[in-house]
Scaffold this motif. Sequence first.
Motif, mmCIF file in Angstrom:
data_model
loop_
_atom_site.group_PDB
_atom_site.id
_atom_site.type_symbol
_atom_site.label_atom_id
_atom_site.label_comp_id
_atom_site.label_asym_id
_atom_site.label_seq_id
_atom_site.Cartn_x
_atom_site.Cartn_y
_atom_site.Cartn_z
ATOM 1 N N ILE A 37 0.863 -1.192 0.000
ATOM 2 C CA ILE A 37 0.000 0.000 0.000
ATOM 3 C C ILE A 37 0.894 1.235 0.000
ATOM 4 O O ILE A 37 1.795 1.357 0.835
ATOM 5 N N THR A 38 0.653 2.123 -0.954
ATOM 6 C CA THR A 38 1.335 3.413 -0.952
ATOM 7 C C THR A 38 0.284 4.518 -0.944
ATOM 8 O O THR A 38 -0.823 4.342 -1.460
ATOM 9 N N GLY A 39 0.654 5.665 -0.362
ATOM 10 C CA GLY A 39 -0.323 6.740 -0.277
ATOM 11 C C GLY A 39 0.304 8.102 -0.121
ATOM 12 O O GLY A 39 1.463 8.236 0.284
ATOM 13 N N THR A 40 -0.488 9.089 -0.458
ATOM 14 C CA THR A 40 -0.118 10.485 -0.269
ATOM 15 C C THR A 40 -1.207 11.155 0.555
ATOM 16 O O THR A 40 -2.395 10.894 0.349
ATOM 17 N N SER A 41 -0.800 11.999 1.508
ATOM 18 C CA SER A 41 -1.733 12.797 2.296
ATOM 19 C C SER A 41 -2.711 11.901 3.045
ATOM 20 O O SER A 41 -2.296 11.002 3.777
ATOM 21 N N VAL A 42 -4.034 12.068 2.836
ATOM 22 C CA VAL A 42 -4.972 11.206 3.554
ATOM 23 C C VAL A 42 -4.788 9.744 3.144
ATOM 24 O O VAL A 42 -5.068 8.826 3.910
ATOM 25 N N GLY A 43 -4.279 9.518 1.935
ATOM 26 C CA GLY A 43 -3.982 8.157 1.500
ATOM 27 C C GLY A 43 -2.874 7.532 2.320
ATOM 28 O O GLY A 43 -2.884 6.318 2.577
ATOM 29 N N ASP A 182 3.643 14.168 -5.877
ATOM 30 C CA ASP A 182 2.934 13.042 -6.495
ATOM 31 C C ASP A 182 1.732 12.663 -5.630
ATOM 32 O O ASP A 182 1.903 12.060 -4.566
ATOM 33 N N ASN A 183 0.550 13.032 -6.110
ATOM 34 C CA ASN A 183 -0.660 12.777 -5.337
ATOM 35 C C ASN A 183 -1.211 11.366 -5.528
ATOM 36 O O ASN A 183 -2.159 10.967 -4.861
ATOM 37 N N LEU A 184 -0.609 10.603 -6.429
ATOM 38 C CA LEU A 184 -1.043 9.223 -6.690
ATOM 39 C C LEU A 184 0.213 8.371 -6.925
ATOM 40 O O LEU A 184 0.589 8.115 -8.067
ATOM 41 N N GLY A 206 -3.298 18.471 -6.651
ATOM 42 C CA GLY A 206 -1.953 17.910 -6.564
ATOM 43 C C GLY A 206 -1.447 17.417 -7.905
ATOM 44 O O GLY A 206 -2.206 17.225 -8.856
ATOM 45 N N PHE A 207 -0.115 17.219 -7.981
ATOM 46 C CA PHE A 207 0.509 16.682 -9.184
ATOM 47 C C PHE A 207 0.394 15.166 -9.224
ATOM 48 O O PHE A 207 0.328 14.511 -8.179
#
Length: 421
Positions: A37-43, A182-184, A206-207
């Motif tokens: 699992i990888t995530g950015t911010s709330v992810g 990187d937002n995803l 986000g980018f």
Amino acid sequence: MADGKLGLVLSGGGSKGAYQIGVYYALKRLGKLPDIITGTSVGALNGVILVQKDYHKALRLWRTMSFSKVYDETTFSLCENPAIADVYKMYVKSFITEGGMDVDKLKGIFDKLYNPRKFFSSNIDYGLVTYNLSQNKPVFKTKKDLSPDNVKDYVIASASCYPAFKPQKINNDLYIDGGYYDNLPINLAIKLGAEEIIAVDLKAVGFKRTVKTSVPITTISPRNKIVSFLVFDKLKSQEALRFGYNDTMKTFKHFDGNEFTFKKQNLIKNYNRYGQIFEQKVYEILKDLDRGIIGKITSSSIFKSIVKDKVSYKYFNNLVEEAGKCFNFAEDTLYNIRTFNKGLLVEMTKTNAVNLKTITAKIKNRKFKGIIERKSVVKLFYEMIKENNVREAFVFLPVFADEFLIALYLYVIRNKSIIKY
């Protein structure tokens, strides 16, 4: 999908994060559990909880989510860093118009959810993205780079939606939301060994980086309008949970529909039952319709598609869903098409038709937008069709083409047994 390590990639998106937990629940039901699992911010935040296999904690978090604070324009300082200027402007605009939240509360929530033992002993690998503002560079942290003591620092850093939140300080450097780079983070999941990807893209600020490999990627994104990424409201979060679940089941062909959700095979059965009759009625009407009027109908994609491509399965279902919107049906519900159709007919029966003179006057004065209820226009057209007085409706088609088609659909499903074809 290929057989191999499955990566689940969770984008940033603030309060839209509830959607991701709905997606995860559907994946769990389908037996598609991630290895990475990888995530950015709330992810990144949701990712930690899911790596710990604390799905029920995540569900409880989002079902009870209910906090927000409003920021005004004086909250924000000028951005003098050209490397992040574009995304900064998007964040500022969003926060000024939509409000923000207190990062101290986010830290408190994380403290209640984070379990170092569960996180590091889990067989699910993990990675996050944040941005080092002091050094102007992205930072990627994976499970092997983290320690029990600094997970919180980097997750909060990844979720710090600068400029509404102050940058997070780690080892004398300032860090901000990973969406600035990187937002995803699909590439990060691939780097960790993912051989197939399910990416949950919340379509937030986000980018996003280009993916340059041939790894199969299934993207799941909200098909419905969900809560603004800065509005933390438990009812809206609960709705987003259901949207996430439904969209995932539709993506993997276990449910039917686009913005609405139907049981499997319901829509093809509905099309087979009514599509041919509906098409016959449409073309009976179109042959008498002035070409000039057809040329003026530019706002209805459904009408134009039917004229061009006939009544295809796709556009017939688009019309069914448009009927649901017209009568304000809930979009987060799983429907049986028979119940759905019966509900449309019941709602139409309860609706009063708009007066013909009223609609004519308002169109002449261009005062119909937002004043005339769509369902009242549908009822008017339905009565015209029923009374075989369709020609009188033609003048209204450039403005109300979709409403006319909805009325025709309702006429067909109510009168199928007596229509000859």
